[in-house]
Design a protein around this motif. Structure first.
Motif, PDB file in Angstrom:
ATOM      1  N   ASP A 140       0.839  -1.191   0.000  1.00 57.49           N
ATOM      2  CA  ASP A 140       0.000   0.000   0.000  1.00 57.49           C
ATOM      3  C   ASP A 140       0.876   1.243   0.000  1.00 57.49           C
ATOM      4  OD1 ASP A 140       0.865   0.402   2.648  1.00 57.49           O
ATOM      5  OD2 ASP A 140      -0.940  -0.483   3.510  1.00 57.49           O
ATOM      6  N   SER A 141       0.271   2.405   0.126  1.00 60.78           N
ATOM      7  CA  SER A 141       1.044   3.652   0.044  1.00 60.78           C
ATOM      8  C   SER A 141       1.973   3.854   1.229  1.00 60.78           C
ATOM      9  CB  SER A 141       0.089   4.847  -0.085  1.00 60.78           C
ATOM     10  OG  SER A 141      -0.810   4.894   1.001  1.00 60.78           O
ATOM     11  N   ARG A 142       1.799   3.059   2.287  1.00 61.86           N
ATOM     12  CA  ARG A 142       2.710   3.100   3.430  1.00 61.86           C
ATOM     13  C   ARG A 142       3.803   2.047   3.307  1.00 61.86           C
ATOM     14  NH1 ARG A 142      -1.056   2.116   8.332  1.00 61.86           N
ATOM     15  NH2 ARG A 142      -1.779   0.531   6.853  1.00 61.86           N
ATOM     16  N   LYS A 143       3.855   1.384   2.158  1.00 60.75           N
ATOM     17  CA  LYS A 143       4.840   0.328   1.876  1.00 60.75           C
ATOM     18  C   LYS A 143       4.637  -0.873   2.790  1.00 60.75           C
ATOM     19  CE  LYS A 143       6.512   2.912  -1.294  1.00 60.75           C
ATOM     20  NZ  LYS A 143       6.136   2.617  -2.694  1.00 60.75           N
ATOM     21  N   GLN A 144       3.386  -1.183   3.058  1.00 60.00           N
ATOM     22  CA  GLN A 144       3.030  -2.348   3.865  1.00 60.00           C
ATOM     23  C   GLN A 144       2.073  -3.245   3.092  1.00 60.00           C
ATOM     24  OE1 GLN A 144       1.352  -0.808   7.494  1.00 60.00           O
ATOM     25  NE2 GLN A 144       3.251   0.177   8.143  1.00 60.00           N
ATOM     26  N   VAL A 145       2.046  -4.533   3.468  1.00 55.39           N
ATOM     27  CA  VAL A 145       1.042  -5.459   2.936  1.00 55.39           C
ATOM     28  C   VAL A 145      -0.098  -5.500   3.935  1.00 55.39           C
ATOM     29  CG1 VAL A 145       0.596  -7.774   2.056  1.00 55.39           C
ATOM     30  CG2 VAL A 145       2.920  -6.846   1.957  1.00 55.39           C
ATOM     31  N   SER A 146      -1.283  -5.134   3.500  1.00 58.21           N
ATOM     32  CA  SER A 146      -2.403  -5.108   4.433  1.00 58.21           C
ATOM     33  C   SER A 146      -2.724  -6.525   4.910  1.00 58.21           C
ATOM     34  CB  SER A 146      -3.637  -4.508   3.769  1.00 58.21           C
ATOM     35  OG  SER A 146      -4.298  -5.464   2.960  1.00 58.21           O
ATOM     36  N   PRO A 147      -3.247  -6.676   6.127  1.00 54.65           N
ATOM     37  CA  PRO A 147      -3.601  -8.005   6.632  1.00 54.65           C
ATOM     38  C   PRO A 147      -4.568  -8.752   5.715  1.00 54.65           C
ATOM     39  CG  PRO A 147      -3.603  -6.421   8.431  1.00 54.65           C
ATOM     40  CD  PRO A 147      -3.439  -5.625   7.163  1.00 54.65           C
TER      41      PRO A 147
ATOM     42  N   ALA B  63      -9.522  -2.275  -7.473  1.00 54.06           N
ATOM     43  CA  ALA B  63      -9.355  -1.222  -6.466  1.00 54.06           C
ATOM     44  C   ALA B  63      -7.883  -0.847  -6.313  1.00 54.06           C
ATOM     45  CB  ALA B  63      -9.930  -1.696  -5.128  1.00 54.06           C
ATOM     46  N   ASP B  64      -7.622   0.284  -5.705  1.00 52.84           N
ATOM     47  CA  ASP B  64      -6.245   0.737  -5.576  1.00 52.84           C
ATOM     48  C   ASP B  64      -5.515  -0.009  -4.460  1.00 52.84           C
ATOM     49  OD1 ASP B  64      -6.629   2.073  -3.032  1.00 52.84           O
ATOM     50  OD2 ASP B  64      -7.518   3.759  -4.097  1.00 52.84           O
ATOM     51  N   CYS B  65      -4.222   0.298  -4.334  1.00 54.37           N
ATOM     52  CA  CYS B  65      -3.370  -0.456  -3.406  1.00 54.37           C
ATOM     53  C   CYS B  65      -3.726  -0.201  -1.946  1.00 54.37           C
ATOM     54  CB  CYS B  65      -1.897  -0.147  -3.660  1.00 54.37           C
ATOM     55  SG  CYS B  65      -1.417   1.575  -3.363  1.00 54.37           S
ATOM     56  N   ASP B  66      -4.443   0.879  -1.669  1.00 55.65           N
ATOM     57  CA  ASP B  66      -4.865   1.158  -0.293  1.00 55.65           C
ATOM     58  C   ASP B  66      -6.233   0.564   0.031  1.00 55.65           C
ATOM     59  OD1 ASP B  66      -2.597   2.569   0.580  1.00 55.65           O
ATOM     60  OD2 ASP B  66      -3.296   4.395  -0.400  1.00 55.65           O
ATOM     61  N   HIS B  67      -6.839  -0.093  -0.953  1.00 55.16           N
ATOM     62  CA  HIS B  67      -8.155  -0.687  -0.740  1.00 55.16           C
ATOM     63  C   HIS B  67      -8.179  -2.132  -1.244  1.00 55.16           C
ATOM     64  CE1 HIS B  67      -8.988   3.660  -0.467  1.00 55.16           C
ATOM     65  NE2 HIS B  67      -9.898   3.285   0.407  1.00 55.16           N
TER      66      HIS B  67
END
Length: 273
Positions: free
Chosen positions: A18-25, A258-262
């Motif tokens: 995501d935009s924070r350079k993390q993989v969401s759970p 959807a985008d990388c933050d969603h």
């Protein structure tokens, strides 16, 4: 009936991350579950080994990767290179010359290291890669004389990233390198230029992975968001653009999610697998 895809090739920045350079759970869980169903999930990224180190624990279930925009095809489980493509010495010098002419920040990727000139990491925001600073500080190797290092290790360099002050500088570097080399050049970020050997791209990396894993490339799904993903998106049987992808990527794809933050990757898995 069309055969179900058997391989999912994921870009990292702006796609899996995501935009924070993390993989969401939620994304992590979906990708893990997909591999549990026997689908190969492979990284298809411009990042090298040093640049994926921060994710080695949470992505430990992945087995293969096309790194350095195809310059290094890697067995993550065995921790060994399957294939590497080094930049010819004269073309490596051309990259260094082009970067120097623009006062740019140069990153050399070898099979194991990410190498930069000492002192430039703290200035990386000037080159439009400030979001990566903490990763650079943890994982990059700084040297006192990057040109000397490059020439001493020329046979090990598989990719060069040239981070410019702006897109205009990148365009000038591109023109200079197109005139002097046969390198594959791909735009990334705001002003970055990725340089790989002739014939080497994320597409060639995916092709090698498919051959290795005996998966027809027509049954591979590639997902990306930026110009450096265009080659692999054209090569894969199904191409998917993230919601944050630029218009060139969107136009090249069969599907936009959807985008990388969603959790766009979750949507890819739900719709195609």
């Amino acid at each position: 009936m069309r055969a179900k895809p058997r391989l999912l090739a994921l870009d990292m920045d702006g796609t899996l991350l995501d935009s924070r350079k993390q993989v969401s759970p939620r994304t992590l869980s979906a990708v893990r579950e997909l591999t549990g169903r026997g689908v190969v999930v492979a990284l298809s990224t411009g990042r090298g080994l040093a640049e994926i180190a921060d994710y080695s624990r949470e992505l430990a279930f992945l087995t293969h990767a096309s790194l350095d925009s195809g310059g290094l095809v890697y067995d993550l489980r065995a921790r060994r290179a399957i294939h590497r493509s080094s930049i010819p010495r004269e073309e490596l010098v051309a990259c260094l010359d082009a970067a120097e002419a623009e006062g740019a920040m140069t990153h050399l990727a070898t099979c194991s290291l990410s190498v930069v000139q000492r002192g430039l990491i703290r200035r990386c925001a000037e080159f439009n890669v400030g979001v990566y600073r903490s990763m650079f500080e943890r994982n990059y190797t700084e040297v006192d004389d990057l040109r000397s290092y490059a020439l001493e290790h020329a046979d090990e360099v598989v990719k060069v990233d040239i981070h410019h002050h702006d897109a205009a500088g990148r365009d000038r570097s591109r023109k200079a390198l197109e005139a002097k080399t046969e390198l594959v050049l791909a735009d990334a970020e705001v002003g970055s230029l990725e340089c790989t050997p002739q014939g080497v791209s994320k597409a060639s990396g995916l092709q090698r992975l498919c051959e290795l894993l005996d998966v027809p490339i027509e049954l591979a799904v590639a997902v990306g968001d930026d110009d450096n993903d265009l080659a692999v998106l054209h090569a894969a049987g199904t191409a998917v653009a993230m919601g944050n992808a630029n218009e060139r990527v969107r136009a090249a794809c069969d599907l936009v999610v959807a985008d990388c933050d969603h959790d766009g990757i979750v949507e890819v898995i739900e719709r195609l697998f």
